[in-house]
Design a protein around this motif. Structure first.
Motif, PDB file in Angstrom:
ATOM      1  N   TYR A 124       0.855  -1.199   0.000  1.00  0.00           N
ATOM      2  CA  TYR A 124       0.000   0.000   0.000  1.00  0.00           C
ATOM      3  C   TYR A 124       0.883   1.237   0.000  1.00  0.00           C
ATOM      4  O   TYR A 124       1.878   1.317   0.731  1.00  0.00           O
ATOM      5  CB  TYR A 124      -0.899  -0.018   1.232  1.00  0.00           C
ATOM      6  CG  TYR A 124      -1.551   1.322   1.521  1.00  0.00           C
ATOM      7  CD1 TYR A 124      -2.640   1.758   0.778  1.00  0.00           C
ATOM      8  CD2 TYR A 124      -1.046   2.153   2.519  1.00  0.00           C
ATOM      9  CE1 TYR A 124      -3.227   2.989   1.024  1.00  0.00           C
ATOM     10  CE2 TYR A 124      -1.627   3.383   2.777  1.00  0.00           C
ATOM     11  CZ  TYR A 124      -2.711   3.804   2.028  1.00  0.00           C
ATOM     12  OH  TYR A 124      -3.285   5.018   2.276  1.00  0.00           O
ATOM     13  N   SER A 128      -5.672   6.605   1.531  1.00  0.00           N
ATOM     14  CA  SER A 128      -6.532   6.552   2.710  1.00  0.00           C
ATOM     15  C   SER A 128      -7.360   7.822   2.826  1.00  0.00           C
ATOM     16  O   SER A 128      -6.852   8.936   2.669  1.00  0.00           O
ATOM     17  CB  SER A 128      -5.678   6.372   3.975  1.00  0.00           C
ATOM     18  OG  SER A 128      -6.486   6.294   5.121  1.00  0.00           O
ATOM     19  N   LEU A 133      -7.567   3.194  -3.363  1.00  0.00           N
ATOM     20  CA  LEU A 133      -6.308   2.870  -2.695  1.00  0.00           C
ATOM     21  C   LEU A 133      -5.268   2.533  -3.744  1.00  0.00           C
ATOM     22  O   LEU A 133      -5.543   1.809  -4.707  1.00  0.00           O
ATOM     23  CB  LEU A 133      -6.484   1.683  -1.745  1.00  0.00           C
ATOM     24  CG  LEU A 133      -7.490   1.860  -0.595  1.00  0.00           C
ATOM     25  CD1 LEU A 133      -7.477   0.632   0.304  1.00  0.00           C
ATOM     26  CD2 LEU A 133      -7.193   3.115   0.203  1.00  0.00           C
TER      27      LEU A 133
END
Length: 686
Positions: A124, A128, A133
């Motif tokens: 990731y 957020s 994402l």
């Protein structure tokens, strides 16, 4: 807001009758109640109709959406679509949800990938707080694609690569971050193509990549000192996946030892597991190059290490200029094969505050003792003890301080010694048994103390250090003295009030002195012989002194008391009285008082008794006039006549008494009070 049940594009109340005091609407459990005007006895109901107020939906925008965010699609970033990627290139993958989601900073997710059926992981990177994402993946050797549609995604997983227990990993954006996104719909272990067509996918070619190399050597072991039997996993990270065949490689470490391969084939990290031995001693453990070699990795002719392209891995630790390019281990790991030993045995308990005749502790007192080692130890069992030098009987195990596992740590073992019957420290500071034949910590059946390690094998040295002059006490000013030679006894009874004669209403103080400090519970009293004709004794009540060797009592002289030499009724005149509804007590002073004092008094009239030590007289007879006198002579008008009145007992004057005189012709003269020359006499003037 209720999960799954509530939804609204603009929240407001239903109608003008929505405010209800007795709420039975909507299938809710009936609750009786009211809204009334404030009063000491409220009876006036408030008007709850809402027709005169505007709906808050008109002035506020409150939306309720309890649908769990779900994945809508997964795609490459526009700039990556159609690219040809080689080793080291980064590609961005976008995961779009149906609503904004939040990633908790302490637990960023991974996105599982399948590249030509080879499992990979994208990390990731951002997004957020939004509905998209972003995940990033770096191309490595072996990622060559047959078709752009063979680049697939599988599931969103934890950083620990757990794809099942993902609660709290991705949550709906809201005030309370508790509403999980749905990470099952649209995801599957077999994977789905990221691109919806070959044109929107990527191609990968790593065939021309340079040889794979060593990147770093690490360990998860924390810095510290370790002994024999400790297990270390040393990890060698490579630039690409490594495929092993034939004999396994080994890793050389700087204790003249070689570490066997343990795990990691077909990954970019090989793990070597090392267990320390009694021969291993070094200040800082690290990898070590083989003599006349550029590598710490040993790989014989039968050992094959290749990357996904079939190219032999470059295992050198030096660069082209011959300089070491691999950093040493970050952790400072010391290997010390010598067993732990005890460096101190002591207590932080202060000296007894009960200091008559000695500042000593008695039966029932608890002393916590710490035994400190110079290295961490591992303990099994609880039958561990420290023998205290408080008894001459070697078969009396009451001298043992017992092990407290719940209060102990790897460096410090805690023990509890409880003072028992007939224990004594012989007037010195409390100490442990330490003779020529026995000066060690004791182990019972099944108990062991070994040097702490993943596999404890080395017994700790349990020899106790030489005794200090003050024993286990903190210092000479805090000696822990044990004395159970006998209970406190009464040595003397005396009056704290001066010798003399006392009358009704006078208060007489009496001191009962013990051989040791005592504590009082309840209301003790003394029974005194005050010569009452009815046979009732005088009762002196306890006032103070608990915690010392002297208890103080007070007695108020009564109207019918009489004694030429005040004393107790008999040797059993001291009573413990009551503590509420329970019997009181007088015990030897201690943190945990358990020893009852012997409260037998010296026999009245003998040495140590109240009558022997003091001269207290009590006379409650009423004073009477024994004589009235004046100086004879002839007196004329204006002359002063002094008249003296003598009493049989001392008297105290309050106010101004007067004396009526017969002066003839039926008149009565009055002599006024003038003074009191002494306790027995008052004078009048006429």
């Amino acid at each position: 807001v209720k999960e799954h049940d509530d939804t609204s594009s603009n929240l407001g109340y239903m109608n003008t009758k929505s405010l209800i005091a007795k709420n039975t609407e909507g299938g809710r459990v009936p609750v009786t109640g009211y809204v009334r005007r404030v009063s000491s006895q409220p009876t006036t109901n408030a008007i709850l109709n809402l027709e005169n107020v505007s709906n808050f939906a008109d002035s506020h925008a409150i939306q309720i959406d309890t649908e769990r965010p779900r994945m809508l699609n997964v795609s490459f970033e526009n700039s990556d679509e159609g690219r040809e990627l080689i080793k080291g290139d980064f590609v961005t993958i976008l995961v779009k949800f149906s609503a904004p989601v939040v990633i908790k900073e302490y637990s960023p997710p991974l996105l599982g990938l399948l590249i030509n059926e080879t499992k990979r992981w994208a990390t990731y990177s951002s997004g957020s707080g939004s509905s998209i994402l972003q995940f990033c993946y770096q191309i490595s050797i072996g990622d060559d694609l047959t078709s752009p549609l063979d680049f697939k995604y599988t599931r969103v997983c934890t950083v620990g690569r757990d794809c099942t227990n993902t609660d709290g990993l991705v949550v709906r954006l809201s005030e309370r971050l508790t509403f999980d996104a749905n990470l099952s719909i649209g995801f599957a272990d077999e994977g789905f193509p990221i691109a919806d067509s070959p044109e929107r996918g990527v191609t990968i070619d790593t065939s021309q990549a340079a040889a794979s190399t060593v990147v770093a050597v690490t360990t998860s072991k924390a810095s510290g000192t370790y002994g024999v039997g400790e297990m270390f996993d040393l990890s060698i990270e490579f630039s690409d996946q490594v495929f092993l065949s034939g004999k396994s490689p080994i890793l050389r470490v700087d204790v003249n030892n070689e570490v066997a391969y343990y795990a990691g084939n077909e990954t970019d990290t090989l793990v070597f597991r090392y267990i320390s031995t009694a021969m291993d001693s070094i200040q800082k453990l690290d990898w070590s190059l083989y003599p006349e070699s550029d590598s710490a990795i040993g790989c014989s002719e039968e050992c094959v290490m290749k990357n996904a392209n079939g190219v032999v891995v470059d295992t050198t630790f030096r660069d082209a200029d011959g300089n070491i390019r691999i950093e040493p281990l970050v952790q400072y790991i010391t290997l010390d094969p010598f067993p732990p030993q005890i460096v101190s045995v002591e207590t932080d308990k202060p000296a007894s505050p009960y200091c008559y005749p000695l500042c000593s502790y008695t039966i029932g007192e608890e002393v916590r003792i710490s035994v400190t080692f110079d290295k961490p130890v591992a303990v099994t069992g609880e039958q561990i003890y420290l023998a205290m030098n408080v008894t001459d009987d070697i078969t009396d195990y009451s001298n043992r301080a017992s092990f407290l596992p719940e209060e102990s740590s790897s460096l410090q073992l805690m023990f509890l010694y409880t003072v028992g019957l007939k224990h004594t420290s012989y007037g010195n500071g409390l100490a442990y048994v330490c003779g020529e034949m026995n000066c060690t910590l004791g182990l019972g059946q099944g108990a062991t103390i070994k040097q702490a390690s993943d596999t404890p094998t080395i017994d700790a040295n349990l020899a106790l250090p030489p005794l200090l002059d003050h024993g286990i006490s903190m210092d000479d000013s805090n000696l822990i003295i044990v004395d159970t030679s006998g209970p406190p006894t009464v040595t003397s009874v005396s009056s704290s009030t001066s010798n003399g004669q006392y009358s009704p209403g006078d208060v007489i103080g009496i001191a009962v002195i013990f051989s040791k400090s005592v504590v009082v519970s309840g209301q003790p009293f003394l029974t005194l012989d005050v010569g009452v004709a009815s046979g009732e004794a005088g009762i002196a009540m306890y006032k103070s002194g608990s915690g010392s060797s002297t208890l103080y009592f007070e007695y108020t002289v009564g109207d019918d008391n009489l004694s030429l030499d005040l004393d107790c009724i008999d040797a059993y005149s001291l009573s413990v009285g009551l503590d509420g509804v329970q019997p009181g007590s007088i015990k030897q002073a201690s943190t945990n008082p358990t020893v009852n004092a012997n409260i037998e008094l010296p026999v009245p009239g003998t040495a140590g008794s109240l009558g022997f030590n003091s001269d207290i007289k009590i006379d409650s007879r009423r004073p009477y006039i024994s004589k009235i006198s004046a100086i004879s002579g002839e007196y004329a008008t204006g002359d002063e006549i002094i008249i003296q009145v003598l009493f049989s007992r001392p008297v105290m004057i309050n106010g101004k008494p007067s004396l009526l005189l017969e002066t003839g012709n039926g008149d009565r003269g009055v002599a006024e009070y003038q003074s009191q020359p002494n306790d027995y006499m008052i004078e009048f003037s006429y």
